[in-house]
Scaffold this active site. Structure first.
Site, mmCIF file in Angstrom:
data_model
loop_
_atom_site.group_PDB
_atom_site.id
_atom_site.type_symbol
_atom_site.label_atom_id
_atom_site.label_comp_id
_atom_site.label_asym_id
_atom_site.label_seq_id
_atom_site.Cartn_x
_atom_site.Cartn_y
_atom_site.Cartn_z
ATOM 1 N N HIS A 185 0.836 -1.271 -0.042
ATOM 2 C CA HIS A 185 0.135 -0.215 0.038
ATOM 3 C C HIS A 185 0.736 1.355 -0.114
ATOM 4 O O HIS A 185 0.351 2.292 0.413
ATOM 5 C CB HIS A 185 -0.927 -0.107 1.230
ATOM 6 C CG HIS A 185 -2.063 -1.140 1.278
ATOM 7 N ND1 HIS A 185 -3.171 -1.039 0.575
ATOM 8 C CD2 HIS A 185 -1.715 -2.428 1.679
ATOM 9 C CE1 HIS A 185 -3.660 -2.262 0.776
ATOM 10 N NE2 HIS A 185 -2.954 -2.862 1.699
ATOM 11 N N SER A 315 18.446 16.712 -17.089
ATOM 12 C CA SER A 315 17.519 17.812 -17.047
ATOM 13 C C SER A 315 18.338 19.044 -17.866
ATOM 14 O O SER A 315 19.625 19.141 -18.022
ATOM 15 C CB SER A 315 17.248 18.573 -15.807
ATOM 16 O OG SER A 315 16.751 19.579 -15.909
ATOM 17 N N LYS A 321 21.352 16.403 -12.405
ATOM 18 C CA LYS A 321 20.213 15.558 -12.359
ATOM 19 C C LYS A 321 20.310 14.449 -13.070
ATOM 20 O O LYS A 321 20.694 14.488 -14.338
ATOM 21 C CB LYS A 321 19.001 16.443 -12.533
ATOM 22 C CG LYS A 321 17.494 15.866 -12.103
ATOM 23 C CD LYS A 321 16.491 16.618 -12.417
ATOM 24 C CE LYS A 321 15.087 16.348 -11.771
ATOM 25 N NZ LYS A 321 14.586 14.978 -12.110
ATOM 26 N N GLU A 328 11.150 4.825 -17.720
ATOM 27 C CA GLU A 328 10.279 5.957 -18.283
ATOM 28 C C GLU A 328 10.120 5.354 -19.686
ATOM 29 O O GLU A 328 8.990 5.288 -20.087
ATOM 30 C CB GLU A 328 10.841 7.151 -18.281
ATOM 31 C CG GLU A 328 10.711 7.719 -16.859
ATOM 32 C CD GLU A 328 11.602 9.189 -16.950
ATOM 33 O OE1 GLU A 328 11.835 9.774 -17.859
ATOM 34 O OE2 GLU A 328 11.456 9.815 -15.667
#
Length: 461
Positions: A185, A315, A321, A328
């Protein structure tokens, strides 16, 4: 430069450099819809089929030896050279794929006739009378669909699945003793080893491999021999058997003639079933990729239990980053496959009377799913999974800070008292041990004996 080609509707101008004939040209002009072309894999499957039908027709004395040799030469020439410029038709055409069948027939006739001319022979191949002899678009297109699906799955998808499966097996073993907190959960749960967590991912892939191989048994059934409506009109009674045997020998695959050709022409339930497995695979890789990018989130303001390879800057504005780009990409592949499954399911439901006329869109989406999954899984494995490392310091800190370790006390002091300890520890921001001792439910020795993460990762008698 143009040349004149003719069909039953009359004359058509065709670019002199192209191998196709009148029917292909008409399709090009009549269906200016989209940019999605008939897949290369389907064209190759069609050519394998046409090669096999030529051999079968010769064995059945339907064509001469010379015509058989010319057709086989043409087929081998297409299979061994990049000639896709001569197969230009879009997916959005007639639902039986007739224009693509004729495109293949016309190109093979053109190449075969060039062969006959060069050899000094007077015989000529006709796209319908010779290349398409004993056939209809209605049985050749579904046959090519199944051949293409089987060959692509075996050449691309199964090797990619074997590759990622082996990586996960190795990592599950490597980290079998690294204990971390489990989560349910999206909340802290009881301990698990990182190897156990990976083994869950690995078993997903392992089961899918079994399912895909089972699906091949159904996709191996071929519609050829049904001709127009499943009756086999204009085909010899042994034509289907001879063709399928030839295809099997040429591809080294156990193809077989569909037992009921009426089913084979109007239903694509085998494609639906097989793509259902691809959708299940998409769901599994979505879960695996999401688990990994969540566990790698941060690196300081997220979970941060995994460190992923740095493949490229993450980025255009934030220096330093690093993003989970392979995860993805794979999740985008997954949602595309899920969308394809909806398209295939609806298209397959449209088998009106003796023919389903959504065949091109079914095979286009099916082959796209196979290719995307194979490419996406292979890239994800090589550029993410193989170089993925656990942050053992963070894993240990998260494990020791978890309130759910209190679950180990249930058999000793009961659920209610264990819950009271957890609530007190959370409310007062103290450790479970401190809370247990302050409540007087356990001694320090008892707590340390009972609350041992290493004893919580497997059943204990």
């Amino acid at each position: 430069m143009k040349r004149i080609e003719t069909d039953t509707l009359g004359q058509v101008e065709v670019d002199q450099s192209k191998y196709w004939g009148a029917q292909t040209q008409r399709s090009l002009e009549n269906f200016p819809i989209g940019i999605e072309k008939m897949p290369t894999q389907l064209i190759r499957a069609f050519v394998i089929l046409k090669r096999s039908t030529a051999v079968a027709n010769y064995r059945l004395k339907k064509i001469s030896k010379l015509k058989k040799e010319a057709i086989v030469y043409a087929c081998d020439h297409v299979l061994n050279h990049d000639l896709m410029e001569h197969f230009p038709l879009v997916v959005w055409q007639t639902g039986s794929g007739t224009q693509t069948n004729m495109n293949v027939n016309e190109v093979l006739a053109f190449i075969g006739n060039q062969f006959l001319i060069e050899q000094g022979h007077n015989e000529r191949l006709h796209p319908n009378d010779d290349i398409n002899k004993s056939q209809s678009s209605n049985d050749t297109f579904p046959t090519a669909m199944h051949i293409a699906a089987v060959l692509e799955i075996e050449a691309q998808l199964l090797p990619a699945l074997d590759e990622i499966n082996q990586t996960l097996i190795e990592q599950a073993d490597k980290y079998r003793d690294l204990i971390k907190i489990g989560r349910t959960h999206l909340q802290d749960a009881t301990p698990i080893t990182f190897g156990q967590e990976i083994s869950g991912w690995q078993h997903m892939i392992e089961k899918i491999i079994v399912m895909v191989k089972e699906d091949l048994n159904y996709l191996n059934e071929l519609a050829i021999g049904g001709t127009a409506v499943g009756t086999g009109l204009n085909a010899h009674s042994k034509f289907s058997e001879y063709v399928v045997n030839e295809i099997s020998q040429f591809t080294n695959r156990p193809f077989k003639s569909a037992a009921n050709k009426f089913h084979a022409l109007t239903s694509h339930d085998q494609m639906v079933r097989a793509h259902g497995t691809l959708k299940a695979l998409a769901a599994n890789v979505m879960k695996i990729a999401n688990d990994i990018r969540w566990l790698a989130s941060g690196p300081r303001a997220g979970i941060g239990e995994l460190v992923l390879p740095t493949n490229e800057p993450g980025s255009s504005i934030m220096p330093g980053k690093v993003n989970p780009t392979q995860a993805e990409a794979l999740t985008m592949v997954a949602v595309q496959v899920m969308g394809n499954d909806t398209t295939i399911g609806i298209a397959a439901s449209q088998g009106n009377f003796e023919l389903n006329v959504f065949k091109p869109v079914i095979i286009y989406n099916f082959l796209q799913s196979v290719q995307l999954l194979a490419d996406g899984i292979r890239s994800f494995n090589r550029r993410c999974l193989v170089g993925m490392k656990p942050n053992e310091t963070v894993m240990t800190e998260d494990l020791n800070a978890s309130l759910m370790l209190v679950t180990a006390l249930n058999p000793h002091i009961g659920y209610d008292k264990a819950s009271e300890i957890a609530k007190k520890a959370y409310k007062e921001n103290i450790t479970l041990k401190q809370a247990a001792l302050e409540l007087g439910y356990l001694t320090e020795t008892e707590f340390e004996q009972f609350v041992d993460p290493a004893k919580m990762v497997e059943p204990r008698d």
